[in-house]
Scaffold this motif. Sequence first.
Motif, PDB file in Angstrom:
ATOM      1  N   VAL B  60       0.836  -1.202   0.000  1.00  0.00           N
ATOM      2  CA  VAL B  60       0.000   0.000   0.000  1.00  0.00           C
ATOM      3  C   VAL B  60       0.867   1.247   0.000  1.00  0.00           C
ATOM      4  O   VAL B  60       0.608   2.208  -0.729  1.00  0.00           O
ATOM      5  N   ALA B  61       1.958   1.226   0.794  1.00  0.00           N
ATOM      6  CA  ALA B  61       2.822   2.409   0.870  1.00  0.00           C
ATOM      7  C   ALA B  61       3.427   2.735  -0.483  1.00  0.00           C
ATOM      8  O   ALA B  61       3.615   3.900  -0.822  1.00  0.00           O
ATOM      9  N   SER B  62       3.703   1.688  -1.304  1.00  0.00           N
ATOM     10  CA  SER B  62       4.323   1.936  -2.610  1.00  0.00           C
ATOM     11  C   SER B  62       3.452   2.837  -3.470  1.00  0.00           C
ATOM     12  O   SER B  62       3.936   3.488  -4.386  1.00  0.00           O
ATOM     13  N   GLY B  63       2.161   2.878  -3.167  1.00  0.00           N
ATOM     14  CA  GLY B  63       1.257   3.728  -3.933  1.00  0.00           C
ATOM     15  C   GLY B  63       1.479   5.202  -3.689  1.00  0.00           C
ATOM     16  O   GLY B  63       1.003   6.047  -4.434  1.00  0.00           O
ATOM     17  N   PHE B  64       2.215   5.514  -2.610  1.00  0.00           N
ATOM     18  CA  PHE B  64       2.375   6.927  -2.258  1.00  0.00           C
ATOM     19  C   PHE B  64       3.756   7.466  -2.607  1.00  0.00           C
ATOM     20  O   PHE B  64       4.179   8.479  -2.091  1.00  0.00           O
ATOM     21  N   PHE B  65       4.474   6.729  -3.479  1.00  0.00           N
ATOM     22  CA  PHE B  65       5.784   7.218  -3.887  1.00  0.00           C
ATOM     23  C   PHE B  65       5.864   7.266  -5.400  1.00  0.00           C
ATOM     24  O   PHE B  65       5.248   6.463  -6.093  1.00  0.00           O
ATOM     25  N   SER B  66       6.623   8.225  -5.909  1.00  0.00           N
ATOM     26  CA  SER B  66       6.803   8.325  -7.355  1.00  0.00           C
ATOM     27  C   SER B  66       7.912   7.363  -7.769  1.00  0.00           C
ATOM     28  O   SER B  66       8.566   6.757  -6.926  1.00  0.00           O
ATOM     29  N   GLY B  69      11.078   7.891  -6.072  1.00  0.00           N
ATOM     30  CA  GLY B  69      11.134   7.628  -4.640  1.00  0.00           C
ATOM     31  C   GLY B  69      10.652   8.763  -3.761  1.00  0.00           C
ATOM     32  O   GLY B  69      10.771   8.708  -2.540  1.00  0.00           O
ATOM     33  N   ALA B  70      10.117   9.830  -4.373  1.00  0.00           N
ATOM     34  CA  ALA B  70       9.620  10.955  -3.581  1.00  0.00           C
ATOM     35  C   ALA B  70       8.161  10.700  -3.199  1.00  0.00           C
ATOM     36  O   ALA B  70       7.411  10.074  -3.944  1.00  0.00           O
ATOM     37  N   PHE B  71       7.770  11.229  -2.034  1.00  0.00           N
ATOM     38  CA  PHE B  71       6.387  11.051  -1.592  1.00  0.00           C
ATOM     39  C   PHE B  71       5.459  11.821  -2.518  1.00  0.00           C
ATOM     40  O   PHE B  71       5.754  12.942  -2.919  1.00  0.00           O
ATOM     41  N   ILE B 275       4.077  -0.431 -21.141  1.00  0.00           N
ATOM     42  CA  ILE B 275       3.935   0.863 -20.483  1.00  0.00           C
ATOM     43  C   ILE B 275       4.807   0.821 -19.247  1.00  0.00           C
ATOM     44  O   ILE B 275       4.487   0.133 -18.283  1.00  0.00           O
ATOM     45  N   VAL B 276       5.920   1.516 -19.269  1.00  0.00           N
ATOM     46  CA  VAL B 276       6.846   1.411 -18.141  1.00  0.00           C
ATOM     47  C   VAL B 276       6.620   2.533 -17.141  1.00  0.00           C
ATOM     48  O   VAL B 276       6.131   3.601 -17.490  1.00  0.00           O
ATOM     49  N   GLY B 277       6.947   2.256 -15.894  1.00  0.00           N
ATOM     50  CA  GLY B 277       6.869   3.285 -14.865  1.00  0.00           C
ATOM     51  C   GLY B 277       5.489   3.489 -14.292  1.00  0.00           C
ATOM     52  O   GLY B 277       5.122   4.586 -13.922  1.00  0.00           O
ATOM     53  N   VAL B 278       4.665   2.426 -14.222  1.00  0.00           N
ATOM     54  CA  VAL B 278       3.349   2.569 -13.606  1.00  0.00           C
ATOM     55  C   VAL B 278       3.200   1.649 -12.395  1.00  0.00           C
ATOM     56  O   VAL B 278       2.139   1.547 -11.825  1.00  0.00           O
ATOM     57  N   ALA B 279       4.304   0.983 -12.005  1.00  0.00           N
ATOM     58  CA  ALA B 279       4.203  -0.016 -10.945  1.00  0.00           C
ATOM     59  C   ALA B 279       3.630   0.568  -9.664  1.00  0.00           C
ATOM     60  O   ALA B 279       2.937  -0.121  -8.923  1.00  0.00           O
ATOM     61  N   ASN B 280       3.882   1.862  -9.381  1.00  0.00           N
ATOM     62  CA  ASN B 280       3.402   2.427  -8.124  1.00  0.00           C
ATOM     63  C   ASN B 280       1.890   2.587  -8.082  1.00  0.00           C
ATOM     64  O   ASN B 280       1.305   2.678  -7.013  1.00  0.00           O
ATOM     65  N   THR B 281       1.254   2.632  -9.272  1.00  0.00           N
ATOM     66  CA  THR B 281      -0.199   2.721  -9.293  1.00  0.00           C
ATOM     67  C   THR B 281      -0.819   1.482  -8.659  1.00  0.00           C
ATOM     68  O   THR B 281      -1.890   1.548  -8.064  1.00  0.00           O
TER      69      THR B 281
END
Lengths: 384, 312
Positions: B60-66, B69-71, B275-281
């Motif tokens: 869940v926390a991973s959803g709040f970082f870009s 790695g910034a919040f 589509i790269v770079g969407v893992a945090n979603t």
Amino acid sequence: MKKNRIVAGLAFAAAVAVVLTGCSSNSTAGSSSTSSVTKAQAAKATSVKDFGGMSGLVAAANAEGHLNVITLPPSWANYGKIIAGFEKKYPKIKITSANPNGSSADEVAAAKSLKGQSTAPDVFDIGTAVLDQNLDLMAKYKVSNWSDIPADFKDADGTWYYDYTGLMSVGYDSSVIKTKPTSITDLLDSSYKNKVSIKGDPTQANEAASAVYLAALGNGGSADNIQPGIDFFKELKSKGNFNSTLPTQATVNSGETPVVIQWSYNNLAWGPAAGSAGNPNWKTVVLPGTALGSYYNQAINADAPDPAAARLWEEYIYSPAVQNLYLASGAYPATLAAMEKNGTVDKATLAKVGAAPKDFVQLTADQASKAATLLTAGWAKAVQ
Amino acid sequence: MTTQTIKGTPTASADAAVSSTVSRGAGAAKPRRLSAAWLGFTPFAAYVVLFLAIPAVIAVASGFFSESGAFTLANLKALTDSTIINNFTGSLLVSAISAILGAVIGALVCFALLGTKAEGLLRTAIDAASSVLAQFGGVMLAFAFIATIGFQGFVTLFLKNTFGFDINANGALLYKVPGLIIPYTYFDVPLMVLTFMPAMEGLKATWGEAAATLGATRFHYWTRIAMPVLTPAFAGSVLLLFANSFSSFATAAALLSQGGIVPLAIKQQLTSETIVGVANTAGVLALGMLVIMVIIMFFYSLLQRRAARWQR
């Protein structure tokens, strides 16, 4: 009651402490090497010269004794035979093939999460879009026949190099589909009802996305504008022809997915070439008009647990014997032009597969990311 | 807490233990039992922390970082995306419908079983079968249904060849989001039998006899006594079935390669190679699922409390 909770809290804290101390200790297995090249030196080697020639590389790789490859399905581009051939040629090196049906993104995830462990992948066979985002994970290495790889097929420093490409093709069960399709729009015909599938979700798998790009090329679109491809699948869906099952050799054999748009080497692998495991009626056609290809890339993990074996694998992959194995699966290997020139190509196989097309469309990294934006916005709306 | 400090300062830690016992005061009547509980609980606590709490918090926390790695709260925007909303709607509808279908069919099975001997062969057999079938899910179940009602499934072909009726005439029955209701109901029914049967068995024969003595009909007994008593247990089971379907992934993944429910959307965000770079979603989607599950579990615990009144 309250005290029990305090005790429970203490137990949790103790558990966390136990877990965290357990994680911090790292076991480093030291292996005695009989070769003159140490592991640290091997990890920095940029060509076979750094090992003092091929025999030095083989000795160093033998000392390591294993090689971890990842996401190489046996029926994909002949990887089953390629892996078996390596183990036969270098019997002291055992190959561990992890997650054969994974995606390029899984390769990167495995390299990151297993970093420093003996099970981390040594080498990658990776799609361009994912590669471009993770160049810092790759070690530089140039195989002996580096000059055989065309200049625009490789990174000048050896961070990555093309290995093979197929062409997007239509595979069909000729016992169900009697007339050979001649254009992508043929698939809109009512005789294709419930029959046309692609290899997964285009917002997820490069091969499925390439089916959309192919449809774009056949419907007035281009590498810069794949919207016509999305519109094509929307129409295919509304006509009831789109079959959203994920096709496999099993679904092709049972007739569940009678038409599959995928790489030519995969369609060929599911047909008579697979022998008794394949579908004897399975035919592969590369549609006339603009062809679509997409090279995959070879690269070595910078943190490879078996750095010498990884380099030996690359030397093996670019040897004419293995490049001919790619060709036999219907894929066009990166050194094909040089092999045709110096006569190392397997002529019978080349005649069977057909000469490499003079030119085919391959999306650049920029075009692929532009296409990804369109797919993100439009794909789910088109087919769900 | 390393072993070194414990070894190095034995007296200090012993002192700490003594003082902590003292500070608990007079209320700590049985310190020996408490320390035994402490020890017994530790393996389970370690397990829960390691395999449940830490992964859940990290996911869940991973959803709040870009990516860098910034919040950030920007990932939350995904929850307003129309595709994601469709996925949540699809998940909720499929889970709710299969849960209600499974609960009603399962309750009828339980009702029918009430007439059989409690220790009889039939009830034992159905109990055993339910335990097995409730766990029959994932890719195996998906393939079982493909072989039955897929385009080349034997039921499909039988109906087509015998009656000229094509169950896939209006598009695939199985390979779309509403089609998931069929396999989900398949494993929800036996789960319902397992969870609801004890409540049914809890109906005391004396209640029925008392009602009959007072002149109630069988209909009155069921509508005025049995059903009100069973309602909390029934609703609780519905919630359990809902949760079971809501979190199911492998069956759907094998049947739908084009997404449409939240677990598949999470997979898409995590493993995409186009589509790269969407893992945090994915973390944000996990948060959405977690919120729904917490709501469900809150109502479930409320109902359990009510249901327990009659099961004492």
